[in-house]
Design a protein around this motif. Structure first.
Motif, PDB file in Angstrom:
ATOM      1  N   VAL A   3       0.945  -1.085  -0.104  1.00  0.00           N
ATOM      2  CA  VAL A   3       0.064  -0.052  -0.020  1.00  0.00           C
ATOM      3  C   VAL A   3       0.922   1.216   0.045  1.00  0.00           C
ATOM      4  O   VAL A   3       2.026   1.143   0.583  1.00  0.00           O
ATOM      5  CB  VAL A   3      -0.962  -0.056   1.220  1.00  0.00           C
ATOM      6  N   LEU A   4       0.268   2.387  -0.541  1.00  0.00           N
ATOM      7  CA  LEU A   4       0.864   3.840  -0.252  1.00  0.00           C
ATOM      8  C   LEU A   4       0.088   4.543   0.557  1.00  0.00           C
ATOM      9  O   LEU A   4      -1.184   4.432   0.423  1.00  0.00           O
ATOM     10  CB  LEU A   4       0.905   4.393  -1.930  1.00  0.00           C
ATOM     11  N   MET A   5       0.710   5.406   1.119  1.00  0.00           N
ATOM     12  CA  MET A   5       0.105   6.615   1.877  1.00  0.00           C
ATOM     13  C   MET A   5       0.649   7.949   1.242  1.00  0.00           C
ATOM     14  O   MET A   5       2.043   8.029   1.381  1.00  0.00           O
ATOM     15  CB  MET A   5       0.066   6.431   3.121  1.00  0.00           C
ATOM     16  N   THR A   6      -0.174   8.801   0.742  1.00  0.00           N
ATOM     17  CA  THR A   6       0.079  10.025   0.394  1.00  0.00           C
ATOM     18  C   THR A   6       0.118  10.959   1.511  1.00  0.00           C
ATOM     19  O   THR A   6      -1.039  11.005   2.198  1.00  0.00           O
ATOM     20  CB  THR A   6      -0.301  10.522  -1.003  1.00  0.00           C
ATOM     21  N   LEU A   7       1.109  11.913   1.787  1.00  0.00           N
ATOM     22  CA  LEU A   7       1.107  12.800   2.917  1.00  0.00           C
ATOM     23  C   LEU A   7       0.829  14.275   2.349  1.00  0.00           C
ATOM     24  O   LEU A   7       1.846  15.039   1.870  1.00  0.00           O
ATOM     25  CB  LEU A   7       2.425  12.656   3.635  1.00  0.00           C
ATOM     26  N   GLY A   8      -0.289  14.818   2.360  1.00  0.00           N
ATOM     27  CA  GLY A   8      -0.572  16.134   2.104  1.00  0.00           C
ATOM     28  C   GLY A   8      -0.998  16.437   0.683  1.00  0.00           C
ATOM     29  O   GLY A   8      -0.997  15.528  -0.323  1.00  0.00           O
ATOM     30  N   ASN A   9      -1.256  17.596   0.228  1.00  0.00           N
ATOM     31  CA  ASN A   9      -1.794  17.912  -1.112  1.00  0.00           C
ATOM     32  C   ASN A   9      -0.882  17.591  -2.467  1.00  0.00           C
ATOM     33  O   ASN A   9      -1.261  17.048  -3.283  1.00  0.00           O
ATOM     34  CB  ASN A   9      -1.964  19.133  -1.311  1.00  0.00           C
ATOM     35  N   VAL A  10       0.563  17.865  -2.215  1.00  0.00           N
ATOM     36  CA  VAL A  10       1.296  17.650  -3.596  1.00  0.00           C
ATOM     37  C   VAL A  10       1.354  16.262  -3.832  1.00  0.00           C
ATOM     38  O   VAL A  10       0.966  16.084  -5.032  1.00  0.00           O
ATOM     39  CB  VAL A  10       2.785  18.197  -2.874  1.00  0.00           C
ATOM     40  N   PRO A  11       1.968  15.152  -2.892  1.00  0.00           N
ATOM     41  CA  PRO A  11       2.005  13.907  -3.419  1.00  0.00           C
ATOM     42  C   PRO A  11       0.780  13.430  -3.954  1.00  0.00           C
ATOM     43  O   PRO A  11       0.484  12.584  -4.647  1.00  0.00           O
ATOM     44  CB  PRO A  11       2.691  12.864  -2.162  1.00  0.00           C
ATOM     45  N   THR A  12      -0.442  13.719  -3.115  1.00  0.00           N
ATOM     46  CA  THR A  12      -1.754  13.280  -3.538  1.00  0.00           C
ATOM     47  C   THR A  12      -2.303  13.724  -4.801  1.00  0.00           C
ATOM     48  O   THR A  12      -2.562  12.862  -5.678  1.00  0.00           O
ATOM     49  CB  THR A  12      -2.943  13.612  -2.443  1.00  0.00           C
ATOM     50  N   GLN A  13      -2.147  14.993  -5.095  1.00  0.00           N
ATOM     51  CA  GLN A  13      -2.449  15.441  -6.595  1.00  0.00           C
ATOM     52  C   GLN A  13      -1.487  15.001  -7.436  1.00  0.00           C
ATOM     53  O   GLN A  13      -2.118  14.649  -8.702  1.00  0.00           O
ATOM     54  CB  GLN A  13      -2.638  16.972  -6.350  1.00  0.00           C
ATOM     55  N   ALA A  14      -0.022  14.924  -7.228  1.00  0.00           N
ATOM     56  CA  ALA A  14       0.921  14.464  -8.435  1.00  0.00           C
ATOM     57  C   ALA A  14       0.539  12.891  -8.728  1.00  0.00           C
ATOM     58  O   ALA A  14       0.397  12.706  -9.800  1.00  0.00           O
ATOM     59  CB  ALA A  14       1.986  14.599  -7.846  1.00  0.00           C
ATOM     60  N   LEU A  15       0.427  11.969  -7.877  1.00  0.00           N
ATOM     61  CA  LEU A  15       0.432  10.693  -8.032  1.00  0.00           C
ATOM     62  C   LEU A  15      -0.950  10.313  -8.572  1.00  0.00           C
ATOM     63  O   LEU A  15      -1.068   9.366  -9.470  1.00  0.00           O
ATOM     64  CB  LEU A  15       0.837   9.873  -6.843  1.00  0.00           C
ATOM     65  N   LEU A  16      -2.109  10.937  -8.004  1.00  0.00           N
ATOM     66  CA  LEU A  16      -3.323  10.686  -8.143  1.00  0.00           C
ATOM     67  C   LEU A  16      -3.983  11.229  -9.496  1.00  0.00           C
ATOM     68  O   LEU A  16      -5.114  11.183  -9.683  1.00  0.00           O
ATOM     69  CB  LEU A  16      -4.391  10.423  -7.029  1.00  0.00           C
ATOM     70  N   SER A  17      -3.206  12.501 -10.001  1.00  0.00           N
ATOM     71  CA  SER A  17      -3.509  13.111 -11.118  1.00  0.00           C
ATOM     72  C   SER A  17      -5.045  13.719 -10.920  1.00  0.00           C
ATOM     73  O   SER A  17      -5.886  13.600 -11.341  1.00  0.00           O
ATOM     74  CB  SER A  17      -3.513  12.100 -12.420  1.00  0.00           C
ATOM     75  N   THR A  18      -5.237  14.709  -9.814  1.00  0.00           N
ATOM     76  CA  THR A  18      -6.413  15.286  -9.477  1.00  0.00           C
ATOM     77  C   THR A  18      -6.035  16.698  -8.880  1.00  0.00           C
ATOM     78  O   THR A  18      -5.013  16.820  -8.295  1.00  0.00           O
ATOM     79  CB  THR A  18      -7.054  14.388  -8.291  1.00  0.00           C
ATOM     80  N   ASN A  19      -6.897  17.438  -9.020  1.00  0.00           N
ATOM     81  CA  ASN A  19      -6.719  18.949  -8.489  1.00  0.00           C
ATOM     82  C   ASN A  19      -7.643  18.979  -7.218  1.00  0.00           C
ATOM     83  O   ASN A  19      -7.737  19.950  -6.468  1.00  0.00           O
ATOM     84  CB  ASN A  19      -7.583  19.643  -9.567  1.00  0.00           C
ATOM     85  N   THR A  20      -8.211  17.874  -6.820  1.00  0.00           N
ATOM     86  CA  THR A  20      -9.145  17.636  -5.468  1.00  0.00           C
ATOM     87  C   THR A  20      -8.129  17.810  -4.398  1.00  0.00           C
ATOM     88  O   THR A  20      -6.965  17.382  -4.290  1.00  0.00           O
ATOM     89  CB  THR A  20     -10.128  16.724  -5.550  1.00  0.00           C
TER      90      THR A  20
END
Ligand code: URA
Length: 267
Positions: A193-210
């Motif tokens: 599993v992966l856990m993204t910490l904060g906006n930057v990795p979440t938006q970059a890896l999941l290709s989202t603007n949310t």
């Protein structure tokens, strides 16, 4: 009497805080230089060259490349984390590298089942060359300990491996350049599993603007090359330091991660 009395200690500390907030992180001299005074003094005359000849060639510009295809190829060629580290260290194309002290490669267990993805090194990480070693990292260690984890059981990586000046967010171009390095680490470590910490990795890896406040706590699925797996976006520990009221949400995410690992192991 001096027209500019020296600062009191409190004023000097406030000035330092202001400089840090503005992104100043290096002192280049022991004493301030009065540029007005120095520019008023005429520079010494240099003798004219006695022989005519071609003007010296200007210093070559740094070979900066900003092509994510290049970092993708470099990353793909690395067959181990050590090769990848060496290739990243040798890579000159990301402008962040030229302001940073050193490469801040990943930390933790390369065989871990859990990979945590942060944003980028801060001041302490830049000094030590290791992710999450400052105050936010210490909080992260406590959060991991609360669910029975430590750095021998996780692998920690940042979206950009060089410190953005003044701890600003990495730009979209910097992220595009460095994401292949993160993708390759996901493939090589192959966590459960992966856990993204904060906006930057979440938006970059999941290709989202949310934003992270809407994304956090909801499991997503990500495919990176030959890896497909669950990703849990959560809050960044630096945000939790500034917003302790949000710790309850982060705690829920840690429990969700723990549960997920238990169900992954039993399936
Ligand atoms: N914040 C991050 O995202 N990464 C670090 O390594 C340190 C602070």
């Amino acid at each position: 009497m001096s027209a500019n009395p020296p600062f009191s200690e409190a004023e000097a500390l406030a000035a330092l805080d202001w400089y840090r907030a503005a992104g100043v992180d290096v002192a280049v001299g022991e004493a301030p230089v009065d540029r007005f005074a120095t520019s008023a003094v005429a520079p010494p005359k240099r003798p004219l060259p006695t022989t005519a000849g071609p003007a010296p060639a200007p210093a070559p510009a740094l070979p900066l490349s900003s092509d994510p295809n290049e970092t993708r190829a470099i990353a793909a060629a690395a067959t181990t984390l050590e090769e990848l580290r060496a290739a990243m260290d040798a890579y000159e194309g990301c402008a962040l590298k030229h302001r940073a002290t050193q490469l801040c490669f990943s930390d933790g267990n390369p065989e871990a089942e859990i990979m945590l993805v942060g944003e980028g090194p801060g001041e302490q990480e830049d000094r030590q060359g290791k992710p999450f070693v400052g105050r936010a990292g210490q909080l992260l260690d406590r959060m991991l300990a609360a669910i029975g984890l430590d750095r021998t059981k996780v692998f920690i990586v940042n979206m950009v491996p060089w410190r953005p000046p003044g701890n600003r967010n990495p730009t979209p171009e910097e992220l595009a350049l460095c994401t292949p390095f993160v993708h390759r680490q996901i493939e090589l470590v192959h966590p459960k599993v992966l856990m993204t910490l904060g906006n930057v990795p979440t938006q970059a890896l999941l290709s989202t603007n949310t934003g992270i406040t809407r994304m956090r706590g909801t499991w997503k699925t990500l495919t990176v090359g030959g890896w497909t797996g669950p990703v849990l976006p959560s809050l960044h520990p630096a945000f939790l330091l500034r917003t302790p009221g949000a710790k309850a949400q982060a705690w829920k995410d840690m429990l969700s991660l723990k549960q997920k690992m238990a169900s992954e192991r039993s399936s």
